[in-house]
Scaffold this motif. Structure first.
Motif, PDB file in Angstrom:
ATOM      1  N   PHE A  54       1.115  -1.227   0.092  1.00  0.00           N
ATOM      2  CA  PHE A  54      -0.224   0.342  -0.054  1.00  0.00           C
ATOM      3  C   PHE A  54       0.688   0.929   0.490  1.00  0.00           C
ATOM      4  N   LEU A  55       0.281   2.096  -0.804  1.00  0.00           N
ATOM      5  CA  LEU A  55       1.053   3.390  -1.021  1.00  0.00           C
ATOM      6  C   LEU A  55       0.787   4.741  -0.101  1.00  0.00           C
ATOM      7  N   ARG A  56      -0.442   5.078  -0.497  1.00  0.00           N
ATOM      8  CA  ARG A  56      -1.317   6.050  -0.225  1.00  0.00           C
ATOM      9  C   ARG A  56      -2.711   6.082  -0.921  1.00  0.00           C
ATOM     10  N   GLN A  57      -3.944   7.164  -0.389  1.00  0.00           N
ATOM     11  CA  GLN A  57      -4.853   7.298  -0.752  1.00  0.00           C
ATOM     12  C   GLN A  57      -4.605   8.269  -2.383  1.00  0.00           C
ATOM     13  N   ASN A  58      -5.478   8.200  -3.113  1.00  0.00           N
ATOM     14  CA  ASN A  58      -5.686   9.046  -3.986  1.00  0.00           C
ATOM     15  C   ASN A  58      -7.027   9.675  -3.953  1.00  0.00           C
ATOM     16  N   LYS A  59      -7.263  10.580  -4.884  1.00  0.00           N
ATOM     17  CA  LYS A  59      -8.419  11.655  -5.474  1.00  0.00           C
ATOM     18  C   LYS A  59      -8.592  11.449  -7.083  1.00  0.00           C
ATOM     19  N   ASP A  70      -7.371   4.221  -3.176  1.00  0.00           N
ATOM     20  CA  ASP A  70      -6.304   2.999  -2.507  1.00  0.00           C
ATOM     21  C   ASP A  70      -4.981   3.012  -3.669  1.00  0.00           C
ATOM     22  N   TYR A  72      -1.867   1.210  -4.741  1.00  0.00           N
ATOM     23  CA  TYR A  72      -0.572   0.121  -4.170  1.00  0.00           C
ATOM     24  C   TYR A  72       0.588   0.061  -5.558  1.00  0.00           C
ATOM     25  N   THR A  86       1.835   2.029 -10.389  1.00  0.00           N
ATOM     26  CA  THR A  86       1.086   1.748  -9.829  1.00  0.00           C
ATOM     27  C   THR A  86      -0.587   1.160  -9.726  1.00  0.00           C
TER      28      THR A  86
END
Length: 120
Positions: A54-59, A70, A72, A86
């Protein structure tokens, strides 16, 4: 070069491989979605089963408006080439999607009248 196929409604599908963290390769069918501007999108549960990082959340903007995904780090094989990419994961994603960013790497040839579609 990889051969694809057209779906019943004109969708374009390609067989790709997903590589889990143990190096196991899983052959899957992915749909090319030129409206998706990233590399790969998948259902969150499928991504988690591959144990990708898991890297981060993006909109992102989607057909339903802005949504959080999410993100990855995953590994895919397309045309015998392995890529670290990604991967955008969401609960509502029903198919594995290849986004339009792949068209910067591969040339898409689609001839519906001849029932031929390729990435090279």
């Amino acid at each position: 070069m990889i051969q694809g196929r057209f779906g019943d409604k004109g969708q374009i599908y390609f067989d790709i491989n997903l590589i889990d963290t143990d190096g196991l390769s899983l052959s899957v069918e992915a749909m090319l979605d030129t409206g998706f501007t990233e590399l790969v999108a998948m259902n969150k549960q499928d991504v988690q089963s591959l144990d990708w990082v898991f890297l981060r959340q993006n909109k992102l903007k989607s057909a339903q408006g802005e949504s959080f995904f999410d993100v990855y780090l995953g590994r895919v094989v397309i045309d015998d080439q392995e890529f670290e990419v990604t991967v955008f994961a969401g609960d509502e994603i029903r198919e594995i999607l290849l986004g339009s960013q792949w068209l910067k790497i591969f040339k898409l040839t689609a001839d519906y009248s001849e029932n031929e579609v390729t990435l090279e």
